[in-house]
Design an enzyme around this catalytic site. Sequence first.
Site, PDB file in Angstrom:
ATOM      1  CB  THR A   1      -0.927   0.004   1.217  1.00 18.03           C
ATOM      2  OG1 THR A   1      -1.784  -1.135   1.144  1.00 18.03           O
ATOM      3  CG2 THR A   1      -1.774   1.269   1.251  1.00 18.03           C
ATOM      4  CB  VAL A   2       3.357   2.567   2.404  1.00 17.63           C
ATOM      5  CG1 VAL A   2       4.286   3.772   2.488  1.00 17.63           C
ATOM      6  CG2 VAL A   2       2.332   2.617   3.520  1.00 17.63           C
TER       7      VAL A   2
ATOM      8  CE  LYS B   1       4.421   0.362  13.074  1.00 17.74           C
ATOM      9  NZ  LYS B   1       3.593   0.565  11.878  1.00 17.74           N
TER      10      LYS B   1
ATOM     11  CD  GLU C   1       8.061  13.180  10.329  1.00 20.20           C
ATOM     12  OE1 GLU C   1       7.410  12.817  11.342  1.00 20.20           O
ATOM     13  OE2 GLU C   1       8.883  14.108  10.341  1.00 20.20           O
TER      14      GLU C   1
ATOM     15  CB  ILE D   1       1.453  13.555  12.401  1.00 27.46           C
ATOM     16  CG1 ILE D   1      -0.050  13.254  12.350  1.00 27.46           C
ATOM     17  CG2 ILE D   1       1.723  14.725  13.346  1.00 27.46           C
ATOM     18  CD1 ILE D   1      -0.626  12.799  13.680  1.00 27.46           C
TER      19      ILE D   1
ATOM     20  N   GLY E   1     -10.951  -3.093   7.120  1.00 31.10           N
ATOM     21  CA  GLY E   1      -9.542  -2.918   6.832  1.00 31.10           C
ATOM     22  C   GLY E   1      -8.802  -2.022   7.805  1.00 31.10           C
TER      23      GLY E   1
ATOM     24  CD  GLU F   1      -2.614  -5.578   9.444  1.00 31.62           C
ATOM     25  OE1 GLU F   1      -2.836  -6.575   8.705  1.00 31.62           O
ATOM     26  OE2 GLU F   1      -2.174  -4.504   9.014  1.00 31.62           O
TER      27      GLU F   1
ATOM     28  CG  ASP G   1       1.581   0.193  15.751  1.00 29.09           C
ATOM     29  OD1 ASP G   1       2.371  -0.059  14.831  1.00 29.09           O
ATOM     30  OD2 ASP G   1       0.928   1.249  15.818  1.00 29.09           O
TER      31      ASP G   1
ATOM     32  CE  LYS H   1       2.679   3.664  14.607  1.00 35.10           C
ATOM     33  NZ  LYS H   1       1.248   3.824  14.276  1.00 35.10           N
TER      34      LYS H   1
END
Length: 427
Positions: A13-14, A105, A129, A136, A187, A190, A201, A205
Amino acid sequence: MKPLRIAIAGLGTVGGGVARLLLLRAAELAARAGRPLEIVGVSARDRKKRRAGDVSAIAWSDDPLALAQSDADVVVELIGGEEGIARQLVEAALANGKHVVTANKALLAKHGLALAELAEKNGVTLKFEAAAAGGIPIVKALREGLIAHGVDAVKGILNGTCNYILTEMESSGRGFAEVLKEAQAKGYAEADPALDVGGGDTAHKLALLSAIAFGTAPDLAAVAVEGIEHITPDDIAFASEFGFRIKLLGVARRMGNKIDQKVHPAMVRVRSALANVSGAANGVMVDAGEAGSFFFAGRGAGEAPTASAVIADIVEAASGTPSPVFGRPAASLARLDAADGKQAVSPWYLRFEVLDVPGVLAAIAGNLAEAGVSIESMIQRGRAPGEPVAIVMITHETAQASVERALKAISASDKVRARPCMIPMEA
């Protein structure tokens, strides 16, 4: 000007979004970077898969590690995972004098210091980033914009899955399991949601944000982690009665010359900025000493915001000037000890499910008093005959250790029908 040559590993996706933007907006991005940006190599698991960006004319490598040996100036790692091929690729790229941009991350939270040292040794930069809060620009703000007076605390909603679930539980009155199932169908979550709803997660971060904010190496092991699985619709409803919302927060703050890092559900006042971050959005509050408080909010995941953050890092890398990964040279990163978070003081929300028999409330109050926990306000609701009743209390400011000591004694009673719930109250 000589083009900045870019290799992309991972075209999900990214990664597909990054490729699409680099191809679609080539002229404008070149103007921003001061030189053309050219994709010279890509790698992914399935060459035939349709993607957001058409990479059919770009050199393909079945082995991502080949990108570290290519003529690329920048390797973009979007494979994910704290070990395996992702780690090998980042280490090889840095060792071969290539800048690295990543959204990983987990990798940085575990190996950030070693990777920062490797980048400095080879005169290149490692940018991330997109790893901290999606679109953000909080990494740049902490590393460059809020340095004059230092940072006293960072707290944020850093996981869109958890925020979506809690928002939906509040708006619909439904339970955790039902909303989670819906989030998976849409979606937002997960198939295996443990890393998100369990707080892992957010911990990854937070470790990165804490490192930049306080000039330390990432220390994932020092982050105390609690997820949202035990939050009930009753907790959310009671929070509303007291003028609060429940959010999963990552919080890092100075305690003397130590740092306290926690991920936990917290009660935040409904009028606060963090309380009004809804759905899958993220939000970060920074206490920058004399400069005051700053709030950042936006989309924390998905193709557009995350790809945007990756592109910004690529454009910055085009300058060719390396910058310290965590805001200062790796050798000068402070070695601040972890604070004893159980000594941190706050008001607490407490909920007990008990049998509706004489003496139960007095016994609970007695255990709290013995541990030094003072009650500010209380709600007690009746239920159908034979069913447990809820007793909800808000305490005055008390150390976590004291509250836990009281709850341990209270839980030993056969009149208490479920594990007591305790949630700290943040401003």
